[in-house]
Design a protein around this motif. Structure first.
Motif, mmCIF file in Angstrom:
data_model
loop_
_atom_site.group_PDB
_atom_site.id
_atom_site.type_symbol
_atom_site.label_atom_id
_atom_site.label_comp_id
_atom_site.label_asym_id
_atom_site.label_seq_id
_atom_site.Cartn_x
_atom_site.Cartn_y
_atom_site.Cartn_z
ATOM 1 N N THR A 183 12.996 23.482 9.665
ATOM 2 C CA THR A 183 13.506 24.348 9.807
ATOM 3 C C THR A 183 13.107 25.959 10.253
ATOM 4 O OG1 THR A 183 14.382 25.384 8.210
ATOM 5 C CG2 THR A 183 15.664 23.373 8.145
ATOM 6 N N LEU A 184 13.799 26.566 11.644
ATOM 7 C CA LEU A 184 12.832 27.297 11.840
ATOM 8 C C LEU A 184 12.661 28.714 10.666
ATOM 9 C CD1 LEU A 184 11.958 29.199 14.348
ATOM 10 C CD2 LEU A 184 14.757 30.290 13.563
ATOM 11 N N ASN A 185 13.574 28.359 9.798
ATOM 12 C CA ASN A 185 13.546 29.028 8.579
ATOM 13 C C ASN A 185 12.326 29.395 7.631
ATOM 14 O OD1 ASN A 185 14.460 32.317 6.795
ATOM 15 N ND2 ASN A 185 14.920 30.218 5.701
ATOM 16 N N GLU A 186 11.848 27.225 7.528
ATOM 17 C CA GLU A 186 11.448 26.771 7.211
ATOM 18 C C GLU A 186 9.697 27.302 7.214
ATOM 19 O OE1 GLU A 186 13.085 23.424 4.594
ATOM 20 O OE2 GLU A 186 12.724 23.141 6.507
ATOM 21 N N ILE A 187 9.598 27.112 8.792
ATOM 22 C CA ILE A 187 8.298 27.191 9.556
ATOM 23 C C ILE A 187 7.774 28.992 9.266
ATOM 24 C CG2 ILE A 187 7.064 27.242 11.834
ATOM 25 C CD1 ILE A 187 7.756 24.537 10.236
ATOM 26 N N ILE A 188 9.211 29.734 9.320
ATOM 27 C CA ILE A 188 8.414 31.412 9.282
ATOM 28 C C ILE A 188 8.376 31.743 7.872
ATOM 29 C CG2 ILE A 188 9.321 33.576 10.098
ATOM 30 C CD1 ILE A 188 8.858 31.457 12.888
ATOM 31 N N THR A 189 8.960 31.450 7.428
ATOM 32 C CA THR A 189 8.598 31.657 6.103
ATOM 33 C C THR A 189 7.917 31.159 5.321
ATOM 34 O OG1 THR A 189 10.902 31.523 5.302
ATOM 35 C CG2 THR A 189 9.277 31.335 3.528
ATOM 36 N N MET A 190 7.222 29.564 5.583
ATOM 37 C CA MET A 190 5.693 29.267 5.401
ATOM 38 C C MET A 190 4.647 30.670 6.611
ATOM 39 S SD MET A 190 2.950 27.639 4.012
ATOM 40 C CE MET A 190 3.725 26.522 3.038
ATOM 41 N N ALA A 191 4.954 30.547 7.743
ATOM 42 C CA ALA A 191 4.035 30.923 8.688
ATOM 43 C C ALA A 191 3.683 33.224 7.612
ATOM 44 C CB ALA A 191 4.607 31.691 10.395
ATOM 45 N N SER A 192 4.663 33.676 7.609
ATOM 46 C CA SER A 192 4.685 34.964 6.467
ATOM 47 C C SER A 192 3.614 34.599 5.132
ATOM 48 C CB SER A 192 6.136 34.889 6.419
ATOM 49 O OG SER A 192 6.954 35.120 5.304
ATOM 50 N N ILE A 193 3.986 33.496 4.712
ATOM 51 C CA ILE A 193 3.120 33.843 3.187
ATOM 52 C C ILE A 193 1.444 33.163 3.686
ATOM 53 C CG2 ILE A 193 2.513 32.095 1.870
ATOM 54 C CD1 ILE A 193 5.582 31.334 0.955
ATOM 55 N N ILE A 194 1.188 32.634 4.801
ATOM 56 C CA ILE A 194 0.319 32.287 5.510
ATOM 57 C C ILE A 194 -0.281 33.643 5.684
ATOM 58 C CG2 ILE A 194 -1.192 30.996 7.289
ATOM 59 C CD1 ILE A 194 0.668 28.487 7.445
ATOM 60 N N GLU A 195 0.555 34.749 6.546
ATOM 61 C CA GLU A 195 0.049 35.736 6.757
ATOM 62 C C GLU A 195 -0.229 36.313 5.925
ATOM 63 O OE1 GLU A 195 -0.007 38.188 10.517
ATOM 64 O OE2 GLU A 195 0.721 36.491 10.591
ATOM 65 N N LYS A 196 -0.057 36.518 5.167
ATOM 66 C CA LYS A 196 -0.013 37.839 3.834
ATOM 67 C C LYS A 196 -0.969 36.867 2.801
ATOM 68 C CE LYS A 196 2.672 41.212 4.422
ATOM 69 N NZ LYS A 196 1.394 42.480 4.969
ATOM 70 N N GLU A 197 -1.573 36.315 2.827
ATOM 71 C CA GLU A 197 -2.619 34.824 2.426
ATOM 72 C C GLU A 197 -3.703 34.648 2.823
ATOM 73 O OE1 GLU A 197 -2.710 33.193 -0.906
ATOM 74 O OE2 GLU A 197 -0.715 35.051 -1.852
ATOM 75 N N VAL A 198 -3.880 34.293 3.889
ATOM 76 C CA VAL A 198 -5.097 34.532 4.923
ATOM 77 C C VAL A 198 -5.329 35.362 6.015
ATOM 78 C CG1 VAL A 198 -6.363 32.564 5.628
ATOM 79 C CG2 VAL A 198 -4.082 31.858 4.065
ATOM 80 N N ALA A 199 -6.944 35.966 5.404
ATOM 81 C CA ALA A 199 -7.065 37.052 6.297
ATOM 82 C C ALA A 199 -8.016 36.380 7.799
ATOM 83 C CB ALA A 199 -7.973 37.676 5.997
ATOM 84 N N VAL A 200 -8.739 35.154 7.713
ATOM 85 C CA VAL A 200 -9.075 34.477 8.281
ATOM 86 C C VAL A 200 -8.755 33.672 9.020
ATOM 87 C CG1 VAL A 200 -11.678 33.372 8.767
ATOM 88 C CG2 VAL A 200 -11.881 34.729 6.745
ATOM 89 N N GLN A 201 -8.434 33.163 10.735
ATOM 90 C CA GLN A 201 -8.106 32.868 11.278
ATOM 91 C C GLN A 201 -8.164 31.196 11.033
ATOM 92 O OE1 GLN A 201 -7.237 34.121 15.322
ATOM 93 N NE2 GLN A 201 -6.500 31.324 15.563
#
Length: 171
Positions: A65-83
């Motif tokens: 779902t959109l919510n699953e993708i955006i929620t995962m992306a939000s975790i990655i955004e906060k967890e990972v600094a290096v693209q």
């Protein structure tokens, strides 16, 4: 600075953004000094819809779902600094969900405590909250921040690896 804006009410803005986390696109905005909180929230929401148009088909075809993708992306955004590492971490986290493992990400604890990973304690790992990915399997119920398009793409394009764990730090 938002306090320099004539009609802007910061508390109203915070109230209006409740429940919209993840769906207000982080970007540079050029604003008129008379913008209201409601107009800014609408502008950020419209920008999210515009900027994510390019991945709408991928989201539909992802099986998530959109919510699953955006929620995962939000975790990655906060967890990972290096693209360059975002897709690897995405692969690890999706794999952990698939295997029924808890995500065990510090970022979700930071969301509920306001602490950085270095400040978290063993007691923090026991906090009863749907956002505690140490106690609960799967994704938290909603995004923990507003991810950018690169992070959303990383959530959509996990890189397979043999790994189940990762470590990120200042170095």
């Amino acid at each position: 600075r938002m306090r320099d804006f004539q009609n802007f009410n910061e508390q109203e803005f915070l109230n209006l953004t409740k429940g919209k986390e993840g769906y207000l696109f982080p970007d540079t905005y050029f604003l008129f000094v008379n913008i209201t909180a409601q107009e800014l929230v609408q502008k950020m929401s419209d920008n999210f819809n515009e900027r994510t148009k390019e991945v709408n088909e991928e989201i539909k075809n992802s099986g998530k779902t959109l919510n699953e993708i955006i929620t995962m992306a939000s975790i990655i955004e906060k967890e990972v600094a290096v693209q360059e590492e975002m897709q690897i971490v995405s692969g690890i986290l999706w794999k952990r969900i698939e295997k029924g493992m808890p995500l065990q990400v510090d970022a979700s604890l930071g969301y509920i405590t306001g602490k950085t990973s270095a400040q978290l304690t063993l007691d923090d790992l026991k906090i009863k909250s749907p956002y505690n990915t140490y106690l609960n399997k799967g994704l938290p119920p909603a995004p923990i921040c507003n991810p950018g398009i690169k992070t959303i793409k990383a959530a959509l394009s996990p890189q397979p690896s043999p790994y189940y764990f990762y470590l990120t730090g200042n170095d």
